[in-house]
Write a protein that holds these residues in place. Sequence first.
Motif, PDB file in Angstrom:
ATOM      1  N   GLU A  45      49.044  41.925  45.837  1.00 34.74           N
ATOM      2  CA  GLU A  45      48.123  42.443  47.260  1.00 34.74           C
ATOM      3  C   GLU A  45      47.047  43.300  46.792  1.00 34.74           C
ATOM      4  OE1 GLU A  45      51.417  41.536  50.463  1.00 34.74           O
ATOM      5  OE2 GLU A  45      51.476  43.410  49.305  1.00 34.74           O
ATOM      6  N   VAL A  46      47.251  43.658  45.707  1.00 34.42           N
ATOM      7  CA  VAL A  46      46.181  44.582  44.927  1.00 34.42           C
ATOM      8  C   VAL A  46      44.630  44.447  45.415  1.00 34.42           C
ATOM      9  CG1 VAL A  46      45.066  45.524  42.922  1.00 34.42           C
ATOM     10  CG2 VAL A  46      47.525  45.790  43.170  1.00 34.42           C
ATOM     11  N   PRO A  47      44.400  43.363  45.068  1.00 32.80           N
ATOM     12  CA  PRO A  47      42.645  42.936  45.529  1.00 32.80           C
ATOM     13  C   PRO A  47      42.653  43.017  46.971  1.00 32.80           C
ATOM     14  CG  PRO A  47      43.587  41.092  44.008  1.00 32.80           C
ATOM     15  CD  PRO A  47      44.719  41.878  44.086  1.00 32.80           C
ATOM     16  N   ALA A  50      42.501  46.828  47.621  1.00 35.12           N
ATOM     17  CA  ALA A  50      41.136  47.470  47.178  1.00 35.12           C
ATOM     18  C   ALA A  50      40.049  47.066  48.240  1.00 35.12           C
ATOM     19  CB  ALA A  50      41.118  46.933  45.783  1.00 35.12           C
ATOM     20  N   TYR A  68      36.806  53.281  45.937  1.00 34.82           N
ATOM     21  CA  TYR A  68      38.127  52.669  45.799  1.00 34.82           C
ATOM     22  C   TYR A  68      38.360  51.518  44.976  1.00 34.82           C
ATOM     23  CZ  TYR A  68      43.108  51.878  47.221  1.00 34.82           C
ATOM     24  OH  TYR A  68      44.262  51.877  47.328  1.00 34.82           O
ATOM     25  N   THR A  69      39.094  51.440  43.991  1.00 35.44           N
ATOM     26  CA  THR A  69      39.058  50.290  43.005  1.00 35.44           C
ATOM     27  C   THR A  69      40.476  49.846  43.090  1.00 35.44           C
ATOM     28  OG1 THR A  69      39.965  51.682  40.941  1.00 35.44           O
ATOM     29  CG2 THR A  69      37.515  51.891  41.491  1.00 35.44           C
ATOM     30  N   GLU A  70      40.497  48.741  42.343  1.00 28.95           N
ATOM     31  CA  GLU A  70      41.702  47.982  41.947  1.00 28.95           C
ATOM     32  C   GLU A  70      42.883  49.009  41.355  1.00 28.95           C
ATOM     33  OE1 GLU A  70      41.797  43.882  40.990  1.00 28.95           O
ATOM     34  OE2 GLU A  70      40.512  43.045  42.594  1.00 28.95           O
ATOM     35  N   ALA A  73      44.459  50.769  44.003  1.00 28.23           N
ATOM     36  CA  ALA A  73      45.280  49.957  44.632  1.00 28.23           C
ATOM     37  C   ALA A  73      46.722  49.659  43.883  1.00 28.23           C
ATOM     38  CB  ALA A  73      44.630  48.660  45.067  1.00 28.23           C
ATOM     39  N   ARG A  74      46.422  49.553  42.593  1.00 28.71           N
ATOM     40  CA  ARG A  74      47.797  49.360  41.698  1.00 28.71           C
ATOM     41  C   ARG A  74      48.700  50.684  41.645  1.00 28.71           C
ATOM     42  NH1 ARG A  74      44.303  46.339  38.605  1.00 28.71           N
ATOM     43  NH2 ARG A  74      43.509  48.158  37.229  1.00 28.71           N
TER      44      ARG A  74
END
Length: 199
Positions: A45-47, A50, A68-70, A73-74
């Motif tokens: 779900e990371v993409p 993000a 805010y970047t991937e 999110a990771r």
Amino acid sequence: MIVPCGVGHSGISIALGRRAPHTAGMDPVELFTDRLTLRRPVVAEVPAIAAACTDPWIQRYVPVPSPYTEADAREFVATAAREWESDESYAFAVHAGGALAGMAQLTRKGTGLVELGFWAAPGQRRRGYTVEASHRLCQWGFDTLGIHRIDWWAVVGNDGSRSVAESIGFVVEGTLRQRAMLHGEPQDWWVGGLLSRPA
């Protein structure tokens, strides 16, 4: 527009209180409503996370990194897993028809006390998903976590978050002036509480 309550590097909640120590840990669970599935966020779900967190409304009301970047999110997903294991916080990705509709989370703040946070993904707002997911999460909290109160906080002006909270049954108890920082500036915050399991 439904907008979020709070999210940070360590989860969705704003750090407004001291956590009580919990070490037992809890296995992740799935929660369901008529339309939604709630489960712990995962790397796949990371993409979507993000993409959602670049939304101007989330950037305005939630203390997320900007840009805010991937990678952010990771880190959020990894932190969510650690906090489930340490019994500190319980993040749920909200899914509607296979799409990420938002995030909802309960974070321990003291003995018998947790804090609710949530955000809604762009394109998934005005459908009642955030109310539905947060309502189910609060039920689970009272059923499972041994709590007597759920806190809710939002920056004054975040009318979407307030509407969600009041729809669930939270009582808005007041305004705390410059209670906490957001984006480097002191902000006024609404505070509310829920003292029993919503029907």
